[in-house]
Write a protein that holds these residues in place. Sequence first.
Motif, short mmCIF file in Angstrom:
data_model
loop_
_atom_site.label_atom_id
_atom_site.label_comp_id
_atom_site.label_asym_id
_atom_site.label_seq_id
_atom_site.Cartn_x
_atom_site.Cartn_y
_atom_site.Cartn_z
N ASN A 106 -0.14 -5.65 -11.19
CA ASN A 106 0.83 -4.61 -10.71
C ASN A 106 1.98 -5.46 -10.38
OD1 ASN A 106 -0.94 -2.28 -10.45
ND2 ASN A 106 -1.84 -3.66 -9.01
N TYR A 108 5.80 -4.61 -8.87
CA TYR A 108 6.49 -3.72 -8.17
C TYR A 108 8.04 -4.39 -8.28
CZ TYR A 108 1.98 -2.48 -6.02
OH TYR A 108 0.78 -2.05 -5.97
N ASP A 120 -10.78 1.98 -4.64
CA ASP A 120 -11.04 1.31 -6.05
C ASP A 120 -12.63 1.64 -6.22
OD1 ASP A 120 -8.39 -0.07 -6.40
OD2 ASP A 120 -9.14 -1.42 -5.09
N HIS A 176 -6.42 3.00 0.51
CA HIS A 176 -5.09 2.17 0.68
C HIS A 176 -4.14 2.63 -0.18
CE1 HIS A 176 -8.09 0.25 -2.29
NE2 HIS A 176 -7.04 -0.26 -3.18
N ARG A 188 7.84 -7.98 -6.63
CA ARG A 188 6.42 -8.57 -6.12
C ARG A 188 5.38 -8.45 -7.35
NH1 ARG A 188 2.09 -5.20 -3.86
NH2 ARG A 188 0.56 -6.52 -2.69
N ARG A 194 -11.54 -7.99 -10.10
CA ARG A 194 -12.52 -7.04 -10.00
C ARG A 194 -13.99 -7.81 -11.15
NH1 ARG A 194 -9.57 -1.81 -9.30
NH2 ARG A 194 -7.58 -2.62 -8.56
O1 LIG Z 1 -0.41 -3.86 -4.81
C1 LIG Z 1 -1.27 -4.07 -3.93
O2 LIG Z 1 -1.32 -4.59 -3.12
C2 LIG Z 1 -2.37 -3.00 -4.09
C3 LIG Z 1 -3.02 -2.79 -5.54
C4 LIG Z 1 -4.41 -1.90 -5.30
O3 LIG Z 1 -4.56 -1.30 -4.59
C5 LIG Z 1 -4.92 -1.93 -6.74
O4 LIG Z 1 -4.57 -2.46 -8.00
O5 LIG Z 1 -5.93 -1.00 -6.98
#
Ligand SMILES: O=C(O)CCC(=O)C(=O)O
Length: 198
Positions: A106, A108, A120, A176, A188, A194
């Motif tokens: 991810n 950001y 998740d 979360h 970031r 996973r």
């Molecule tokens: O960016 C984060 O810290 C959370 C990412 C997250 O929760 C996810 O990829 O499922």
Amino acid sequence: MDLFDSQPLQLPGAELDYRPHWLDPGTADIWFQQLAAETPWEQPQLQIHGQSIPVPRLLAWYGDPEASYRYSGLVHQPLPWTPLLSEIRRRVEEVAGQLLNGVLLNFYRDGNDSMGWHSDDEAELGTNPLVASLNLGGPRRFDLRRKGRGRIEHSLQLDSGSLLVMAGATQHHWQHQVAKTRKPVAPRINLTFRLIRS
Ligand SMILES: O=C(O)CCC(=O)C(=O)O
Ligand SMILES: [Mn+2]
């Protein structure tokens, strides 16, 4: 790895292990720069009430060939591991004590990028999934709340080089998020490793 640089968080029904200084700052910076530059980032569109809305961050999914993964309403075939991501996976697997066959990246870009409340808990992750989350680049706040409740019960600042491992029944009982922020924040990259069961 420093065994004492680990903070178990005591939240009911959750198993969280936060390692703020898992990676040295120089390596975190090099990995951030390389991943930002070499990843084929995508911004999928979400279909919400007949409207097409871009996901508020950039994404990429890497993994072993069998590790296809559904997120944002779409099944994603994994990109093949790069040398850097294989190396990171090897190091994260040592901490996790188990195999991990996929990683969601991810990106950001600024405080306007975010990830909404979720667990998740996709079926392909199995019953009590371990999710190991590496943070690179600018710090962001990571919030936790119990399912069915609105109130944030715990927040962590995820600094560059930190690793957060969520395990056990965490995803059954907790959600979360990474909320948008008006504070100026540096870009970031977060990598969540996973194990996809096919
Ligand atoms: O960016 C984060 O810290 C959370 C990412 C997250 O929760 C996810 O990829 O499922
Ligand atoms: Mn998540």
